[in-house]
Design a protein around this motif. Structure first.
Motif, PDB file in Angstrom:
ATOM      1  N   SER A 158       0.847  -1.191   0.000  1.00 14.04           N
ATOM      2  CA  SER A 158       0.000   0.000   0.000  1.00 14.04           C
ATOM      3  C   SER A 158       0.881   1.238   0.000  1.00 14.04           C
ATOM      4  O   SER A 158       2.110   1.145   0.133  1.00 14.04           O
ATOM      5  N   ASP A 205       1.175   4.461   2.292  1.00 10.30           N
ATOM      6  CA  ASP A 205       0.684   4.941   3.585  1.00 10.30           C
ATOM      7  C   ASP A 205       1.794   5.680   4.340  1.00 10.30           C
ATOM      8  O   ASP A 205       2.791   5.062   4.718  1.00 10.30           O
ATOM      9  N   GLU A 254      -0.476   8.630   2.090  1.00 16.63           N
ATOM     10  CA  GLU A 254      -0.489   9.057   0.702  1.00 16.63           C
ATOM     11  C   GLU A 254      -0.152  10.539   0.602  1.00 16.63           C
ATOM     12  O   GLU A 254      -0.382  11.307   1.526  1.00 16.63           O
TER      13      GLU A 254
END
Length: 273
Positions: free
Chosen positions: A32, A34, A36
């Motif tokens: 992911s 993280d 953003e």
């Protein structure tokens, strides 16, 4: 899948490397993004930088599109393009190559949206540990027409009005073959954190930090400069050597400068001290 690929040993070097996986397989290591988006942590004021080696918590931090969360068990470095022997490396295979450490300054250029007219003084002095990029290139055996090494990170997303599916930069091959240029997994003796671009990042001493691609996953040797926005559009500035003020140059090498850490700005110095 990478786990199903047959590992092979290069007879010339004895190093364990793997076949190139299917296109894009290296990007599956990114779980992911993280957090953003853009993030900047400025350094302390200069007079607080009191040690020769800058601690990690005092070193500036710049993230363009967000921090990649990486599954180290799935991490791969793919080396391809204009080479005789494309290959891939797992994290364990990379760390089995000869290691070295380099002490160098690490400096931020400033905003690529509005090139700075003065030095933002985002700088530190750190120890990087990893494998020389020249070692990786020697294993790949670049073809004569290879002029640049494109580096790609696992981060993706938006940087203000710019959107990219990967962070992509380039190095002239002569710079890439310099002994100080590393694929690093440690900073000041500690593993790279997610925010520092771990598990592996490119480190290009003497050049602005934007060239040191974080969350590294691919190196591709090519004849031309990289087309991504962080190389082709952003981080280019007017060439001071051009009398017409029209020609642009990449933001690569850091010009000679210095920062005074002591005494502090506006400090009163007693006579004789």
């Amino acid at each position: 899948m990478y786990s199903e690929m047959e590992s092979m040993v290069t007879r010339a070097t004895g190093y364990d490397i793997s076949q190139v996986p299917t296109a894009g397989a290296e990007r599956k290591a990114c779980i992911s993004i993280d957090p953003e988006g853009f993030f900047l942590r400025p350094p302390p004021t200069p007079h607080h930088l009191s040690s020769f080696i800058t601690p990690d918590d005092q070193l500036f931090q710049t993230i363009h599109m967000g921090a990649a969360v990486v599954d180290e068990a799935k991490w791969l470095l793919v080396v391809d393009g204009l080479v005789r022997k494309p290959f891939a490396l797992s994290l364990a295979q990379l760390k089995a190559l000869p290691q070295t450490s380099v002490t160098s300054f690490h400096e931020c250029y400033g905003s690529p949206l509005k090139p700075p007219t003065s030095n933002p003084w985002r700088i530190g002095n750190v120890v990087w540990t990893g494998v020389r990029l020249s070692t990786i290139l020697a294993l790949a055996e670049p073809l004569p027409e290879a002029q640049f090494v494109w580096s790609e990170g696992l981060d993706c997303g938006k940087f203000f009005e710019y959107e990219a599916d990967r962070y992509q930069k380039d190095l002239p091959i002569k710079k890439a073959q310099r002994p100080e240029v590393l694929l690093a997994w440690k900073i000041n003796g500690e593993p790279l954190s997610k925010e520092r671009g771990g598990p592996v990042r490119l480190v290009v001493p003497g050049w602005f930090g934007t060239n040191s691609t974080k969350w590294l996953c691919r190196l591709s040797l090519q004849e031309t400069r990289a087309p991504g926005p962080f190389a082709a559009v952003l981080y280019n500035e007017k060439d001071p050597a051009d009398p017409g003020g029209v020609k642009m140059r990449p933001v690569w090498e850091v010009e000679v400068n210095s920062m005074v850490t002591k005494p502090a700005d506006s400090a009163v110095i007693s006579a004789g001290n």
